[in-house]
Design a protein around this motif. Structure first.
Motif, PDB file in Angstrom:
ATOM      1  N   TYR A  20      42.940 -16.550 -58.793  1.00 32.70           N
ATOM      2  CA  TYR A  20      42.079 -15.730 -57.956  1.00 32.70           C
ATOM      3  C   TYR A  20      42.958 -14.895 -57.028  1.00 32.70           C
ATOM      4  N   VAL A  21      42.399 -13.809 -56.532  1.00 34.90           N
ATOM      5  CA  VAL A  21      43.098 -12.956 -55.574  1.00 34.90           C
ATOM      6  C   VAL A  21      42.289 -12.908 -54.286  1.00 34.90           C
ATOM      7  N   LEU A  22      42.971 -13.122 -53.181  1.00 34.75           N
ATOM      8  CA  LEU A  22      42.349 -13.024 -51.866  1.00 34.75           C
ATOM      9  C   LEU A  22      42.952 -11.822 -51.150  1.00 34.75           C
ATOM     10  N   ALA A  38      46.924 -24.418 -44.980  1.00 38.50           N
ATOM     11  CA  ALA A  38      46.555 -25.253 -43.840  1.00 38.50           C
ATOM     12  C   ALA A  38      45.089 -25.676 -43.868  1.00 38.50           C
ATOM     13  N   VAL A  39      44.211 -24.782 -44.357  1.00 36.93           N
ATOM     14  CA  VAL A  39      42.775 -25.058 -44.209  1.00 36.93           C
ATOM     15  C   VAL A  39      42.042 -25.355 -45.515  1.00 36.93           C
ATOM     16  N   ARG A  91      33.692 -20.349 -45.248  1.00 36.56           N
ATOM     17  CA  ARG A  91      33.501 -21.132 -44.031  1.00 36.56           C
ATOM     18  C   ARG A  91      34.643 -20.989 -43.041  1.00 36.56           C
ATOM     19  N   CYS A  92      35.803 -20.538 -43.487  1.00 35.87           N
ATOM     20  CA  CYS A  92      36.969 -20.456 -42.600  1.00 35.87           C
ATOM     21  C   CYS A  92      36.920 -19.171 -41.777  1.00 35.87           C
ATOM     22  N   PRO A  93      36.936 -19.256 -40.443  1.00 40.91           N
ATOM     23  CA  PRO A  93      36.878 -18.044 -39.605  1.00 40.91           C
ATOM     24  C   PRO A  93      38.031 -17.085 -39.857  1.00 40.91           C
ATOM     25  N   ASP A  94      39.199 -17.610 -40.227  1.00 42.06           N
ATOM     26  CA  ASP A  94      40.367 -16.758 -40.447  1.00 42.06           C
ATOM     27  C   ASP A  94      40.391 -16.115 -41.825  1.00 42.06           C
ATOM     28  N   LEU A  95      39.484 -16.547 -42.715  1.00 43.96           N
ATOM     29  CA  LEU A  95      39.504 -16.041 -44.088  1.00 43.96           C
ATOM     30  C   LEU A  95      38.201 -15.385 -44.525  1.00 43.96           C
TER      31      LEU A  95
END
Length: 212
Positions: A20-22, A38-39, A91-95
């Motif tokens: 996958y690509v983010l 980390a998350v 769900r991750c605020p940074d992502l």
């Protein structure tokens, strides 16, 4: 905004490892990669990485080796559970503002062939015989039919490909240009991505001889 999520050519069935690509901002690739480690759980992500390529740059009268990011503003994630990956990214605020794309099997196989286990596309060397490239050393050897353009002055080659993980915004003239590649664009994070098929990637290529 939830990540865009799709599978192009094959199943996301759990147990099959898929690339996958983010998306992220340019120059923040490794920062976002560290956040993913980390998350994100082991269930969501097996491995994350940034693909790179080797090239040469001339300054101070000499050619110097450099290593650059092959796809600026993109990091790659391996997962065998796409649903878990998508949910944890959301769900991750940074992502959560970063879009998530799936990579087609054909594209994944091509990138693995070019970049190898280390995820780096090394330099190639070749000759020109009557205008036709013949690669004698490096990852492009045997892939001459994929080479679309050679810049002998910059010692670079454009390698043709068909990607499904980046989308095109039809309102952007430069993104409609089929000669554009991700490596040409300094800040991809500025582009809304809608159904853009990546057509080129950059590779280091040194032409050592020209036979007329």
């Amino acid at each position: 905004m939830s990540p865009f999520f799709r599978r192009v050519t094959y199943s996301t069935k759990e147990g099959i490892v898929i690339w996958y690509v983010l998306s992220c901002k340019a120059q923040e690739e490794y920062e976002i990669l560290n956040i993913c480690y980390a998350v994100l759980s082991a269930k969501a992500m097996k491995k994350g990485f940034v693909l790179t390529y080797d090239c040469l740059r001339r300054y101070e009268g000499e050619w110097h080796p450099e290593r650059k990011i092959l796809f600026p503003a993109q990091i790659f994630l391996e997962s065998e559970n796409g649903s878990a990956l998508s949910e944890e990214v959301r769900r991750c605020p940074d992502l959560r503002k970063n879009e998530l794309f799936s990579v087609s099997m054909d594209e994944e196989m091509l990138l693995k062939k070019l970049c190898g286990e280390r995820g780096n596309l090394g330099m190639s060397k070749g000759i020109l015989r009557k205008g036709v490239p013949k690669i004698i050393l490096g990852p492009l050897k045997g892939m001459e039919n994929h080479i679309r353009k050679i810049d002998r002055h910059k010692r670079l080659a454009r390698v043709g490909t068909l990607a499904d993980f980046v989308r095109r915004d039809e309102t952007r003239d430069d993104m409609r240009n089929p000669s554009k590649s991700l490596s040409d664009i300094e800040d991809l994070s500025a582009y809304p991505m809608e159904e853009w098929g990546l057509r080129y990637i950059m590779a280091g290529l040194e032409i050592t001889d020209k036979i007329i």
